[in-house]
Design an enzyme around this catalytic site. Structure first.
Site, PDB file in Angstrom:
ATOM      1  N   ASP A  89       0.802  -1.147   0.023  1.00 46.50           N
ATOM      2  CA  ASP A  89       0.011   0.035   0.074  1.00 46.50           C
ATOM      3  C   ASP A  89       1.048   1.218   0.037  1.00 46.50           C
ATOM      4  O   ASP A  89       1.931   1.543   0.730  1.00 46.50           O
ATOM      5  CB  ASP A  89      -0.770   0.015   1.260  1.00 46.50           C
ATOM      6  N   ALA A  90       0.636   2.119  -0.890  1.00 43.13           N
ATOM      7  CA  ALA A  90       1.552   3.326  -1.022  1.00 43.13           C
ATOM      8  C   ALA A  90       1.370   4.253   0.540  1.00 43.13           C
ATOM      9  O   ALA A  90       2.444   4.974   0.645  1.00 43.13           O
ATOM     10  CB  ALA A  90       0.752   4.255  -2.303  1.00 43.13           C
ATOM     11  N   GLU A 106       3.498   6.432 -11.022  1.00 40.87           N
ATOM     12  CA  GLU A 106       2.812   7.058 -12.201  1.00 40.87           C
ATOM     13  C   GLU A 106       1.458   6.697 -11.993  1.00 40.87           C
ATOM     14  O   GLU A 106       0.784   5.775 -12.210  1.00 40.87           O
ATOM     15  CB  GLU A 106       3.079   5.962 -13.328  1.00 40.87           C
TER      16      GLU A 106
END
Length: 247
Positions: A89-90, A106
């Protein structure tokens, strides 16, 4: 069906702003340091991660969707490349502090808790490391109905403007940083033809799935109707080394 599921089912590897042509352009404009340890956040089907690995870098790709990770691993195997792909998870990157020389993103941060994601990118970068984050933005004011339709389609709270990214990049600690753009979305199919994806993996039956085509048609309509207001930026941020910060 949601937009991200459609991308996963069709194995699309260049849905980010500017497509894969913009990825290639970016990496030429901002060459990575030799033998860099690179993290791609939201790697999707692994197209960019594999491209970077083929240039001789040590690459890790994470994505929140297991189906994307499976396709990314299959792509790397077909391309005979060594890339570590794992679910992640970012907003809670599964890596220690200062693990990477470069973080590539991106069109991912907009889909998350963006301020928290930026803080995580900063945390896992080594001193002197760099972030490259390309994201969709609102270039000009637009009717609230159009804005809300886009937000609903993508499942985001709002479309950010470049100034919003500036504030949050500073809050996350990036010094120095700058923003390239904003740029309009490219039109036509020339770029896709120039960089055709030879390893795209389409789920069986997806091309005949009515739900998928409803999502793609909705995407075309929304983006077409709002093209004059939308665009993208590339945020380029650096993490100061301990020696530089002490000066």
């Amino acid at each position: 069906m949601e937009y991200l599921e459609m991308l996963a089912r069709l194995g699309i590897g260049d849905a980010h702003p500017g497509g894969f042509a913009e990825t290639v352009k970016q990496l030429r404009a901002y060459p990575l340091p030799p033998d860099a340890k690179v993290l791609e956040v939201g790697c999707g089907t692994g197209r960019t991660a594999c491209y970077v690995a083929a240039q001789g870098h040590r690459v890790t790709g994470i994505d929140i969707r297991p189906d994307m990770i499976a396709k990314a691993k299959a792509r790397a195997e077909k391309e005979k490349l060594t890339v570590e792909f794992r679910r992640g998870d970012a907003t809670a990157l599964p890596f220690p502090d200062e693990s990477f020389d470069v973080v590539l993103v991106e069109s991912v941060s907009i889909f998350t808790d963006t301020p928290q994601a930026l803080r995580e990118y900063y945390r896992v970068l080594r001193g002197g490391g760099r972030l490259f984050d390309r994201e969709m933005i609102r270039r000009s004011s637009m009717p609230s109905e159009a804005h809300d339709a886009i937000a609903r389609f993508y499942g985001i709270s709002k479309l950010w403007e470049p100034e919003d990214w500036t504030v949050e990049a500073r809050n996350a600690g990036f010094r120095p940083f700058h923003i390239d753009g904003p740029f309009p979305f490219p039109t036509g199919i020339e770029q896709k033809q120039l960089y055709k994806d030879e390893y795209q993996q389409i789920d069986t039956g997806s091309l005949f799935d009515v739900d998928i085509w409803e999502v793609t048609n909705a995407y075309d309509a929304i983006m077409g109707n709002s093209a004059e207001h939308l665009g993208y930026i590339l945020l380029v941020g650096s993490k100061q080394s301990a020696a530089s910060a002490a000066k």
